[in-house]
Design a protein around this motif. Structure first.
Motif, PDB file in Angstrom:
ATOM      1  N   ASP A 140      -7.203   7.199  -0.448  1.00 36.43           N
ATOM      2  CA  ASP A 140      -7.314   5.335  -1.494  1.00 36.43           C
ATOM      3  C   ASP A 140      -8.302   4.492  -0.281  1.00 36.43           C
ATOM      4  O   ASP A 140      -9.223   4.177  -0.838  1.00 36.43           O
ATOM      5  CB  ASP A 140      -6.189   4.892  -1.059  1.00 36.43           C
ATOM      6  N   VAL A 141      -8.674   4.725   0.705  1.00 35.61           N
ATOM      7  CA  VAL A 141      -9.329   3.662   2.075  1.00 35.61           C
ATOM      8  C   VAL A 141      -9.854   4.409   3.284  1.00 35.61           C
ATOM      9  O   VAL A 141      -8.865   5.520   4.070  1.00 35.61           O
ATOM     10  CB  VAL A 141      -8.804   2.688   2.447  1.00 35.61           C
ATOM     11  N   THR A 145      -8.914   7.800  -7.062  1.00 28.15           N
ATOM     12  CA  THR A 145      -7.914   6.879  -6.671  1.00 28.15           C
ATOM     13  C   THR A 145      -8.454   5.566  -7.011  1.00 28.15           C
ATOM     14  O   THR A 145      -7.474   4.323  -6.676  1.00 28.15           O
ATOM     15  CB  THR A 145      -7.797   7.271  -5.389  1.00 28.15           C
ATOM     16  N   ASN A 146      -9.813   4.997  -7.658  1.00 33.22           N
ATOM     17  CA  ASN A 146     -10.506   3.977  -7.745  1.00 33.22           C
ATOM     18  C   ASN A 146     -10.265   3.430  -6.169  1.00 33.22           C
ATOM     19  O   ASN A 146     -10.253   2.209  -5.539  1.00 33.22           O
ATOM     20  CB  ASN A 146      -9.521   3.163  -8.509  1.00 33.22           C
ATOM     21  N   GLY A 147     -11.277   4.327  -5.177  1.00 32.98           N
ATOM     22  CA  GLY A 147     -10.463   3.720  -3.815  1.00 32.98           C
ATOM     23  C   GLY A 147     -11.513   3.019  -3.173  1.00 32.98           C
ATOM     24  O   GLY A 147     -12.865   2.269  -3.647  1.00 32.98           O
ATOM     25  N   SER A 148     -11.059   2.599  -1.955  1.00 31.20           N
ATOM     26  CA  SER A 148     -12.487   2.217  -1.498  1.00 31.20           C
ATOM     27  C   SER A 148     -12.865   1.751  -0.104  1.00 31.20           C
ATOM     28  O   SER A 148     -11.824   2.692   0.941  1.00 31.20           O
ATOM     29  CB  SER A 148     -11.844   0.328  -1.504  1.00 31.20           C
ATOM     30  N   ALA A 154       1.381   2.042   4.364  1.00 32.43           N
ATOM     31  CA  ALA A 154       0.435   3.194   3.971  1.00 32.43           C
ATOM     32  C   ALA A 154       0.835   4.011   4.603  1.00 32.43           C
ATOM     33  O   ALA A 154       1.209   3.932   5.656  1.00 32.43           O
ATOM     34  CB  ALA A 154      -0.990   2.465   3.735  1.00 32.43           C
ATOM     35  N   PHE A 166       0.735  -1.059   0.034  1.00 29.62           N
ATOM     36  CA  PHE A 166      -0.071  -0.045  -0.275  1.00 29.62           C
ATOM     37  C   PHE A 166       0.924   1.256  -0.064  1.00 29.62           C
ATOM     38  O   PHE A 166       0.388   2.215   0.929  1.00 29.62           O
ATOM     39  CB  PHE A 166      -0.790  -0.058   1.390  1.00 29.62           C
ATOM     40  N   ARG A 180      -4.474  13.522  -0.800  1.00 31.53           N
ATOM     41  CA  ARG A 180      -5.732  12.290  -1.714  1.00 31.53           C
ATOM     42  C   ARG A 180      -6.172  11.270  -0.607  1.00 31.53           C
ATOM     43  O   ARG A 180      -5.633  11.351   1.114  1.00 31.53           O
ATOM     44  CB  ARG A 180      -4.481  11.560  -2.038  1.00 31.53           C
ATOM     45  N   LYS A 225      -0.410   4.946  -0.587  1.00 29.00           N
ATOM     46  CA  LYS A 225      -1.537   5.417  -0.782  1.00 29.00           C
ATOM     47  C   LYS A 225      -1.735   5.749   1.093  1.00 29.00           C
ATOM     48  O   LYS A 225      -1.488   6.030   1.962  1.00 29.00           O
ATOM     49  CB  LYS A 225      -1.988   3.773  -0.103  1.00 29.00           C
ATOM     50  N   TYR A 282     -12.774  12.502  -3.897  1.00 28.14           N
ATOM     51  CA  TYR A 282     -11.510  11.744  -3.580  1.00 28.14           C
ATOM     52  C   TYR A 282     -11.287  10.577  -4.098  1.00 28.14           C
ATOM     53  O   TYR A 282     -10.481   9.650  -4.612  1.00 28.14           O
ATOM     54  CB  TYR A 282     -10.719  12.422  -2.012  1.00 28.14           C
ATOM     55  N   LEU A 283     -11.927   9.261  -3.717  1.00 26.10           N
ATOM     56  CA  LEU A 283     -11.782   7.635  -3.970  1.00 26.10           C
ATOM     57  C   LEU A 283     -12.779   7.388  -5.063  1.00 26.10           C
ATOM     58  O   LEU A 283     -11.349   6.464  -5.850  1.00 26.10           O
ATOM     59  CB  LEU A 283     -13.381   7.181  -2.722  1.00 26.10           C
TER      60      LEU A 283
END
Length: 271
Positions: free
Chosen positions: A100-101, A148-151, A43, A16, A98, A19, A144-145
């Motif tokens: 990401d998760v 980043t193609n976040g989760s 991360a 990560f 940013r 991230k 924001y997600l």
């Protein structure tokens, strides 16, 4: 993608590095273990809770675990307050630019009968932290997600899958989180955002219930009580590329406990 690339992606799925991970209720217990594991995997993490001393303790541990000794962001906040929810998010994006998760882990546990005088107040408190704060963070995080193609991972509970005597308020909010994941998985999929739930069983770190929780091992088919790392591993999996085709899923991590619970299971006097 060639087969060689596929296997290499799996080998690197827990990396990560670069991230950013925001975990609510991460000043101890399950949330604390989640941020420590993400930090150990490279991360940048946000450690947040109501107690500054506990935040600093977890932050020091995450700092030491980080391969590049990345310093976590520390935010003291009470998620029952709208302004604090916004501040957690704003400080996250201001610091890291940013996201990401997002892991909605913060929650309140209590039992109450529907006829108790303070039942509605208890329900309001649980909904404020578990449901409304989670939704507020999700709404803020989506732009924001999306980049980043976040989760998003919501932490639910095995207990809510079995109706519990005196557990209506808790069951309602945890069931809401699971349904939230299912609906938002559909709504946010076109934006490249995955949404899942981890339903945790009894975990040894639960404060004020340590003696009772240990007694519950005999009800767990795998013969032991869960550890925070068991839940953290599931969260990391759902956030990883190994789960890139998984959304709207409820990952139950309870050692099989849910199959042995009756309606009085959460009553410590019954055990």
């Amino acid at each position: 993608m060639s087969s060689k690339d596929i296997y290499e992606e799996v080998r690197n799925s827990r990396d990560f590095t670069g991230k950013v991970v925001l975990v609510t209720g991460s000043s101890g217990g399950i949330g604390g273990q989640i941020v420590k594991l993400f930090s150990a995997l490279g991360a940048s993490v946000v450690v947040t809770g109501r107690r500054e001393d506990r935040i600093k303790e977890i932050a020091e541990e995450t700092h030491e675990l980080s391969p590049k000794k990345l310093k976590p962001l520390e935010v003291v906040a009470d998620l029952a307050k709208d302004a604090d929810v916004e501040r957690v998010f704003n400080e996250t994006v201001k610091t890291f630019n940013r996201l990401d998760v997002l892991v909605n882990n913060a929650g309140v546990y209590t039992t109450a009968n529907v006829t108790d005088n303070d039942f509605m107040d208890i329900l309001d408190k649980l909904e404020r932290v578990d449901v409304k704060a989670s939704l507020q963070l999700i709404r803020l995080s989506v732009p924001y997600l999306q980049k980043t193609n976040g989760s998003i991972i919501n932490i639910g509970s095995t207990i809510s899958e079995r109706p519990q005597n005196s557990g209506l308020a808790y069951d309602l909010v945890k069931t809401s989180l699971t349904k939230m994941s299912e609906v938002l998985a559909i709504e946010l999929a076109p934006q490249g955002i995955r949404v899942n739930t981890v339903s945790a069983g009894l975990v040894e770190s639960q404060q004020g219930m340590e003696d009772w929780v240990k007694k519950c091992a005999k009800y767990t088919p795998l013969g032991r009580i869960g550890q925070p790392i068991d839940i953290a591993k599931g969260v990391v999996f759902l956030a990883s590329t190994d789960a890139q085709f998984i959304t709207g899923h409820n990952l139950v991590i309870d050692g099989g406990l849910k199959y042995n619970m009756d309606s009085n299971f959460v009553n410590p006097n019954i055990i």
